[in-house]
Design an enzyme around this catalytic site. Sequence first.
Site, PDB file in Angstrom:
ATOM      1  N   HIS A  26      -0.649   2.324   0.581  1.00 33.17           N
ATOM      2  CA  HIS A  26      -1.704   2.811   1.686  1.00 33.17           C
ATOM      3  C   HIS A  26      -1.266   4.631   2.426  1.00 33.17           C
ATOM      4  CE1 HIS A  26      -4.551  -0.018   0.982  1.00 33.17           C
ATOM      5  NE2 HIS A  26      -3.161  -1.071   1.421  1.00 33.17           N
ATOM      6  N   CYS A  37      -6.451  -6.606  -1.607  1.00 31.24           N
ATOM      7  CA  CYS A  37      -6.772  -5.397   0.024  1.00 31.24           C
ATOM      8  C   CYS A  37      -7.332  -6.354   0.550  1.00 31.24           C
ATOM      9  CB  CYS A  37      -5.978  -4.802  -1.230  1.00 31.24           C
ATOM     10  SG  CYS A  37      -6.393  -3.273   0.074  1.00 31.24           S
ATOM     11  N   HIS A  45       3.098  -2.639  -0.919  1.00 36.23           N
ATOM     12  CA  HIS A  45       1.953  -2.559  -0.862  1.00 36.23           C
ATOM     13  C   HIS A  45       1.286  -1.725   0.531  1.00 36.23           C
ATOM     14  CE1 HIS A  45      -2.397  -4.107  -2.084  1.00 36.23           C
ATOM     15  NE2 HIS A  45      -2.680  -3.584   0.321  1.00 36.23           N
ATOM     16  N   GLU A  46       1.943  -1.648   1.021  1.00 37.24           N
ATOM     17  CA  GLU A  46       1.558  -1.440   2.661  1.00 37.24           C
ATOM     18  C   GLU A  46       1.745   0.056   2.787  1.00 37.24           C
ATOM     19  OE1 GLU A  46      -0.099  -2.385   4.183  1.00 37.24           O
ATOM     20  OE2 GLU A  46      -0.968  -5.104   3.556  1.00 37.24           O
TER      21      GLU A  46
END
Lengths: 167, 180
Positions: A143, A97, A139-140
Amino acid sequence: MAVREVLVYPDPVLKEISEDVTELNDKIKQVIEDLKDTMESSSHSVGIAAPQIGELYRIIAIDPGKNPKCGQSHGRQIMINPVILKWEGITPFREGCMSVPDYTGNVNRARKILVQYMDENLEEKVIETEGFEAILIQHESDHLDGVLFIDRVISRRTDLFRRKKYK
Amino acid sequence: MGKANLFSLMLVAGDRPGIVADVTKVLLENNFNIEDSSSTLLQGFFAAIFIVSHEKPMTECEVKELFEGLLEKKGVSVKVQSMTETEEAPAGEHYIISVYGSDKPGIVHKVASFLSAEGINIIDLQTKVAGKEKSPIYIMVMEVVLPEYFPDKTWTDKLKQISAELGTDIHLRQIETYEL
């Protein structure tokens, strides 16, 4: 329009929970443009989430096609308030990342997901996707909840292989 | 990194709670920094390797002395070695190789010798004897890195051949890492 600095952990913003987007005002438009510019400015970046540029809104930008091994994808897009409605299968993947430089780890992700979101015109969409694009969206989206891949690492290198005692 | 005054500490102790706490207490009180470490339980022994750094130059003996008490009172043996920093391994393709089968001598050596001859670097290796006592199975899982621009595309076939000769099963999986 601007290329923004990508925040790096231990910046506390990366652990915050982002707000839902309710209207397409100037601020939100600005964040969307900055996300696109920042993602484009880094040749290898295939995705970025608003908190990574210090904006706590539920917006991500993805460009899975930048990965030559991506296979089929829905192309470059902005996803606002993404929600994963359904997932199936598990696929191990080694992630890194931009916000956690010089560290990679094995993470289990859903192989296939159904995701609901709004596009950059605030139009509701639902897509089904699998493989690299599905992993990228997971994954995004993490966040937006202050979750980093480190929170999901199952092992640093090889997968765990432990002898268990059964009775 | 670029750190000066690096030492490796290798310790082995009969497993019990508190080994890591005891060792790191010594490190902390003497201003060492843990740069990297790996520890695991091997056949009831806790085995750990730490790479530590210190601001000031010290001799191996000076570092070793700090752990004398641990050996006497708690049976933790510590080996200390002064380290010079090496170059980072070049970035090539990563593979996970699992080799498993009935336990017999030479599995690790045959596979490792082949990889060595090909110039393939092992960066992680775990082996375990599992299964029932009467029919033990040997499991080896390793991660390897190919040299950049690796010319031999047949290395996986050759490795499968070696595994077949050993009578083991083998699985190779390429690991892709992406910055997302």
